[in-house]
Design a protein around this motif. Sequence first.
Motif, PDB file in Angstrom:
ATOM      1  N   VAL A  34      35.020  27.113  -8.072  1.00 27.76           N
ATOM      2  CA  VAL A  34      36.496  27.269  -7.562  1.00 27.76           C
ATOM      3  C   VAL A  34      37.281  26.239  -8.196  1.00 27.76           C
ATOM      4  O   VAL A  34      36.626  25.089  -7.822  1.00 27.76           O
ATOM      5  CB  VAL A  34      36.429  26.974  -5.781  1.00 27.76           C
ATOM      6  CG1 VAL A  34      37.724  27.164  -5.400  1.00 27.76           C
ATOM      7  CG2 VAL A  34      35.466  28.295  -5.493  1.00 27.76           C
ATOM      8  N   ALA A  35      38.457  26.415  -8.654  1.00 29.02           N
ATOM      9  CA  ALA A  35      39.251  25.453  -9.248  1.00 29.02           C
ATOM     10  C   ALA A  35      39.620  24.751  -8.183  1.00 29.02           C
ATOM     11  O   ALA A  35      40.261  25.022  -6.980  1.00 29.02           O
ATOM     12  CB  ALA A  35      40.330  26.169  -9.829  1.00 29.02           C
ATOM     13  N   THR A  36      40.070  23.247  -8.384  1.00 28.69           N
ATOM     14  CA  THR A  36      40.456  22.549  -7.598  1.00 28.69           C
ATOM     15  C   THR A  36      41.889  22.893  -7.111  1.00 28.69           C
ATOM     16  O   THR A  36      42.690  23.052  -7.992  1.00 28.69           O
ATOM     17  CB  THR A  36      40.675  20.985  -8.460  1.00 28.69           C
ATOM     18  OG1 THR A  36      39.461  20.394  -8.858  1.00 28.69           O
ATOM     19  CG2 THR A  36      41.413  20.002  -7.212  1.00 28.69           C
ATOM     20  N   GLY A  37      41.973  22.745  -5.775  1.00 29.88           N
ATOM     21  CA  GLY A  37      43.177  23.206  -5.098  1.00 29.88           C
ATOM     22  C   GLY A  37      43.239  24.826  -4.512  1.00 29.88           C
ATOM     23  O   GLY A  37      43.930  25.109  -3.582  1.00 29.88           O
ATOM     24  N   ASP A  38      42.338  25.375  -5.053  1.00 29.77           N
ATOM     25  CA  ASP A  38      42.051  26.879  -4.850  1.00 29.77           C
ATOM     26  C   ASP A  38      41.695  26.905  -3.261  1.00 29.77           C
ATOM     27  O   ASP A  38      40.520  26.135  -2.961  1.00 29.77           O
ATOM     28  CB  ASP A  38      41.490  27.743  -5.636  1.00 29.77           C
ATOM     29  CG  ASP A  38      42.180  28.156  -6.896  1.00 29.77           C
ATOM     30  OD1 ASP A  38      43.351  27.729  -6.931  1.00 29.77           O
ATOM     31  OD2 ASP A  38      41.676  28.829  -7.982  1.00 29.77           O
ATOM     32  N   LEU A  39      41.716  28.121  -2.593  1.00 30.93           N
ATOM     33  CA  LEU A  39      41.056  28.242  -1.343  1.00 30.93           C
ATOM     34  C   LEU A  39      39.778  28.479  -1.385  1.00 30.93           C
ATOM     35  O   LEU A  39      39.211  29.319  -2.308  1.00 30.93           O
ATOM     36  CB  LEU A  39      41.933  29.400  -0.504  1.00 30.93           C
ATOM     37  CG  LEU A  39      41.231  29.911   0.781  1.00 30.93           C
ATOM     38  CD1 LEU A  39      41.455  28.702   1.620  1.00 30.93           C
ATOM     39  CD2 LEU A  39      41.878  31.104   1.246  1.00 30.93           C
ATOM     40  N   TYR A  81      48.659  23.273  -1.686  1.00 32.02           N
ATOM     41  CA  TYR A  81      47.133  22.952  -1.716  1.00 32.02           C
ATOM     42  C   TYR A  81      46.898  22.128  -0.443  1.00 32.02           C
ATOM     43  O   TYR A  81      45.635  22.252  -0.367  1.00 32.02           O
ATOM     44  CB  TYR A  81      47.034  21.767  -2.919  1.00 32.02           C
ATOM     45  CG  TYR A  81      47.269  22.526  -4.095  1.00 32.02           C
ATOM     46  CD1 TYR A  81      46.872  23.383  -4.559  1.00 32.02           C
ATOM     47  CD2 TYR A  81      48.004  21.664  -5.328  1.00 32.02           C
ATOM     48  CE1 TYR A  81      47.094  24.228  -5.971  1.00 32.02           C
ATOM     49  CE2 TYR A  81      48.592  22.176  -6.608  1.00 32.02           C
ATOM     50  CZ  TYR A  81      47.831  23.529  -6.792  1.00 32.02           C
ATOM     51  OH  TYR A  81      48.111  23.943  -8.054  1.00 32.02           O
ATOM     52  N   ILE A  82      47.600  21.628   0.441  1.00 33.08           N
ATOM     53  CA  ILE A  82      47.052  21.211   1.763  1.00 33.08           C
ATOM     54  C   ILE A  82      46.754  22.280   2.486  1.00 33.08           C
ATOM     55  O   ILE A  82      45.841  22.221   3.396  1.00 33.08           O
ATOM     56  CB  ILE A  82      48.153  20.229   2.176  1.00 33.08           C
ATOM     57  CG1 ILE A  82      48.255  18.779   1.512  1.00 33.08           C
ATOM     58  CG2 ILE A  82      47.995  19.850   3.602  1.00 33.08           C
ATOM     59  CD1 ILE A  82      49.475  18.081   1.783  1.00 33.08           C
ATOM     60  N   GLU A  83      47.584  23.244   2.548  1.00 35.75           N
ATOM     61  CA  GLU A  83      47.166  24.375   3.257  1.00 35.75           C
ATOM     62  C   GLU A  83      46.124  24.859   3.216  1.00 35.75           C
ATOM     63  O   GLU A  83      45.305  25.338   3.904  1.00 35.75           O
ATOM     64  CB  GLU A  83      48.469  25.354   3.347  1.00 35.75           C
ATOM     65  CG  GLU A  83      49.604  24.928   3.920  1.00 35.75           C
ATOM     66  CD  GLU A  83      49.659  24.634   5.639  1.00 35.75           C
ATOM     67  OE1 GLU A  83      49.075  25.412   6.384  1.00 35.75           O
ATOM     68  OE2 GLU A  83      50.005  23.417   5.630  1.00 35.75           O
ATOM     69  N   VAL A 222      43.056  19.414  11.936  1.00 35.90           N
ATOM     70  CA  VAL A 222      42.395  20.687  11.773  1.00 35.90           C
ATOM     71  C   VAL A 222      41.037  21.004  11.819  1.00 35.90           C
ATOM     72  O   VAL A 222      40.379  21.569  12.417  1.00 35.90           O
ATOM     73  CB  VAL A 222      42.737  21.637  10.505  1.00 35.90           C
ATOM     74  CG1 VAL A 222      42.051  22.727  10.048  1.00 35.90           C
ATOM     75  CG2 VAL A 222      44.453  21.797  10.429  1.00 35.90           C
ATOM     76  N   ALA A 223      40.332  19.832  11.221  1.00 31.39           N
ATOM     77  CA  ALA A 223      39.053  19.490  11.008  1.00 31.39           C
ATOM     78  C   ALA A 223      38.508  19.349  12.614  1.00 31.39           C
ATOM     79  O   ALA A 223      37.404  19.871  13.039  1.00 31.39           O
ATOM     80  CB  ALA A 223      38.612  18.226  10.347  1.00 31.39           C
ATOM     81  N   GLU A 224      39.193  18.479  13.473  1.00 29.43           N
ATOM     82  CA  GLU A 224      38.893  18.081  14.733  1.00 29.43           C
ATOM     83  C   GLU A 224      38.699  19.775  15.681  1.00 29.43           C
ATOM     84  O   GLU A 224      37.705  19.682  16.467  1.00 29.43           O
ATOM     85  CB  GLU A 224      39.764  17.061  15.465  1.00 29.43           C
ATOM     86  CG  GLU A 224      39.398  16.804  17.064  1.00 29.43           C
ATOM     87  CD  GLU A 224      40.105  15.706  17.502  1.00 29.43           C
ATOM     88  OE1 GLU A 224      40.182  15.276  18.592  1.00 29.43           O
ATOM     89  OE2 GLU A 224      40.862  14.899  16.802  1.00 29.43           O
ATOM     90  N   SER A 225      39.464  20.417  15.351  1.00 31.28           N
ATOM     91  CA  SER A 225      39.691  21.662  15.997  1.00 31.28           C
ATOM     92  C   SER A 225      38.646  22.490  16.026  1.00 31.28           C
ATOM     93  O   SER A 225      38.318  23.311  16.815  1.00 31.28           O
ATOM     94  CB  SER A 225      41.064  22.362  15.901  1.00 31.28           C
ATOM     95  OG  SER A 225      41.209  23.001  14.655  1.00 31.28           O
TER      96      SER A 225
END
Length: 395
Positions: A34-39, A81-83, A222-225
């Motif tokens: 998976v390319a860097t930044g992709d989902l 990319y953050i999303e 998000v990680a904590e959730s």
Amino acid sequence: MIETWRWFGPNDSISLQKIRQAGATGIVSSLHEVATGDLWTVQQIQERKDVIEAAGLSWDVIESIPVHNDIKTRTGNYLKYIENYKQSIINASKCGVYTICYNFMPVVDWTRTNLMYKLPNNSHALRFEMTDFAAYDVYVLKRDGAEASYEPNVVSKAKKRFDAMSDFEREELERNIIAGLPGGEGSYTRDEIRTTIQQFIDLGTDGFREHLFAFLREIIPVAESVGAKMCIHPDDPPFSLFGLPRVVSTASDANALLEACPSPANGLTMCAGSYGARGDNNLVEMVRQFGPSIYFVHLRNVIREDDGSFYESDHLDGDNDMVGLVEALLSEEKRRKDENSENYLKIPMRPDHGHLMDDELNQEGVKPGYSYVGRLKGLAELRGVIHTVDSIINR
């Protein structure tokens, strides 16, 4: 600790069966295709997890979901990319993979100048040689202002080293530093790397650190959730390269990161080899200080030299107090158990890197530092230390 093994996916020259035969129970892996930044989709993650579990192993740690350079510079498509990153964390949790190692190193990832450093027993190790690195930076890359990044005696030695190099040696040095490393979205031309380096230098250490903290403020909630644990890998080596800012190199850096975004999801990878390449990092004290936030461990040893050079030694024979480090980590696990902590009771660890020995010397597909026999030897040595120390702590 949970014994894990770095596996590079179906194209890895080392099979899951061989990993299981080594005695490891867990896998540390990534979706390298998976390319860097992709989902990362649920389907992709679950398919890889199914392959691992079919071999009788578990996918314990993702190493890593790479962070796109646009996020690090907060330019271009960084919001997208953050999303994607946030949703990838969620998707991993849906598949039952909760521990995610990542790094925030600019331009280049782990860096060595020699991938075949011959040891007295004729096995081969990875080495970072300051003189060679300065020779590349000043006289091959010809980065503006490069000489100011080094002591005058280092520049002088670098010039002599450069003058003595053949064209092949200069090309090999460049390949070792740039082309073979997963630093960003691919290899760079010299013009591209100079431009990219300057972009990060212009940010400065404070600006770059704030970009890391801004990224954490986005992903950690998000990680904590979803119950995920993010554990940042330190800079490797833990000092500036190319004049670039470094923000995860010391105990002070680690403390600032944890304080910037307090959360059980915001944690550390204790990479003994990376932190240990600096003589002023006391690894045992760092575990005692940050133990509750350590979610993943790389056990690797180094022998340091006065000018910042180092090479990767046997796991139990180097400048790092490996026995003391293991004792501190096992004591942290015991604390978690005694206090019924919400953190994971056991910490995944992997034998990080290993020497290349005769059996694999001419084999195709062996990644630098990731030979089978070298890591098998390291795992066996570490297993003995862990078993002995654990029996003392818990007697």
